[in-house]
Enzyme design. Structure first.
Site, PDB file in Angstrom:
ATOM      1  N   GLY A  28       0.833  -1.193   0.000  1.00 49.44           N
ATOM      2  CA  GLY A  28       0.000   0.000   0.000  1.00 49.44           C
ATOM      3  C   GLY A  28       0.865   1.238   0.000  1.00 49.44           C
ATOM      4  O   GLY A  28       2.051   1.184   0.367  1.00 49.44           O
ATOM      5  N   GLN A  48       2.967  10.070   1.251  1.00 52.63           N
ATOM      6  CA  GLN A  48       4.259   9.374   1.244  1.00 52.63           C
ATOM      7  C   GLN A  48       5.103   9.726   0.025  1.00 52.63           C
ATOM      8  O   GLN A  48       6.308   9.475   0.014  1.00 52.63           O
ATOM      9  CB  GLN A  48       4.060   7.850   1.303  1.00 52.63           C
ATOM     10  N   CYS A  88       5.754  -0.134   7.176  1.00 46.08           N
ATOM     11  CA  CYS A  88       5.402   1.041   6.375  1.00 46.08           C
ATOM     12  C   CYS A  88       6.610   1.420   5.523  1.00 46.08           C
ATOM     13  O   CYS A  88       7.740   1.426   6.027  1.00 46.08           O
ATOM     14  CB  CYS A  88       5.034   2.195   7.303  1.00 46.08           C
ATOM     15  N   LEU A  89       6.378   1.737   4.265  1.00 45.33           N
ATOM     16  CA  LEU A  89       7.489   2.110   3.387  1.00 45.33           C
ATOM     17  C   LEU A  89       8.176   3.387   3.857  1.00 45.33           C
ATOM     18  O   LEU A  89       9.310   3.648   3.489  1.00 45.33           O
ATOM     19  CB  LEU A  89       6.992   2.272   1.948  1.00 45.33           C
ATOM     20  N   HIS A 118      -4.420   1.343   7.560  1.00 45.89           N
ATOM     21  CA  HIS A 118      -3.077   1.933   7.611  1.00 45.89           C
ATOM     22  C   HIS A 118      -2.953   3.067   6.589  1.00 45.89           C
ATOM     23  O   HIS A 118      -2.481   4.154   6.918  1.00 45.89           O
ATOM     24  CB  HIS A 118      -2.048   0.819   7.346  1.00 45.89           C
ATOM     25  N   GLU A 119      -3.407   2.807   5.359  1.00 44.77           N
ATOM     26  CA  GLU A 119      -3.261   3.822   4.304  1.00 44.77           C
ATOM     27  C   GLU A 119      -4.176   5.019   4.562  1.00 44.77           C
ATOM     28  O   GLU A 119      -3.776   6.163   4.349  1.00 44.77           O
ATOM     29  CB  GLU A 119      -3.536   3.221   2.922  1.00 44.77           C
ATOM     30  N   HIS A 164      -2.747   7.445   6.963  1.00 44.89           N
ATOM     31  CA  HIS A 164      -1.733   8.351   6.388  1.00 44.89           C
ATOM     32  C   HIS A 164      -2.359   9.678   5.935  1.00 44.89           C
ATOM     33  O   HIS A 164      -1.693  10.715   5.971  1.00 44.89           O
ATOM     34  CB  HIS A 164      -1.083   7.711   5.162  1.00 44.89           C
TER      35      HIS A 164
HETATM   36 CO    CO Z   1       2.527   3.402   5.625  1.00 38.46          CO
END
Ligand code: CO
Length: 155
Positions: A46, A51, A89-90, A131-132, A135
């Protein structure tokens, strides 16, 4: 398509509240395409627009390869159950932690054609959606983590 730079924890842009998409333009389509490419190149499941430095309510999720959800202005309209599970998380590379999330989540969002849709997802997919969407309001999983995992536990 272009691979975008992923912002890392500490970058202020990750803490901002994103604005809704008012109109779906070709630029939004390009952004979605670039976000999918960027997510896949980083082996993520995701990615949210902040991000990649864009403060718009847009996220993509692909927990099953080939099954991409494009979430524009997503809203969680119902949840049920709860489960603690591992999350990464990226924007927080190489780290994982345990987070409690709903087991079932119903989301209303728009697709790239501007059509509103509703979907109910479960388990890991529900976790990824939550999660997304977090953000988009400047929340990272490390804010709500029960416990960070150490290297042995990650394997
Ligand atoms: Co994330």
């Amino acid at each position: 398509m272009a691979k975008l730079q992923i912002r890392k924890v500490g970058d202020e842009v990750l803490r901002k509240t994103c604005r809704p998409v008012e109109e779906i333009t070709p630029r939004i389509h390009t952004l979605l395409d670039d976000m999918i490419e960027t997510m896949r190149a980083a082996n993520g499941v995701g990615l949210a627009a902040p991000q990649v430095g864009v403060l718009r309510r847009i996220a993509v999720v692909e927990t099953e390869p080939g099954e991409v959800f494009e979430l524009i202005n997503p809203k969680i309209i119902a949840t049920a159950g709860e489960e603690e599970g591992a999350e990464g998380c990226l924007s927080v590379p190489g780290r994982y932690g345990l987070v409690k999330r709903p087991l079932h989540v119903t989301v209303r969002a728009m697709n790239r054609a501007g059509e509103e849709y509703e979907i109910t997802v479960h388990d890991f997919q529900a976790r990824a959606f939550c999660h997304e969407i977090d953000h988009l309001d400047g929340h990272l999983y490390i804010d709500k983590v029960t416990r960070m995992l150490d290297d042995e536990e990650i394997g």
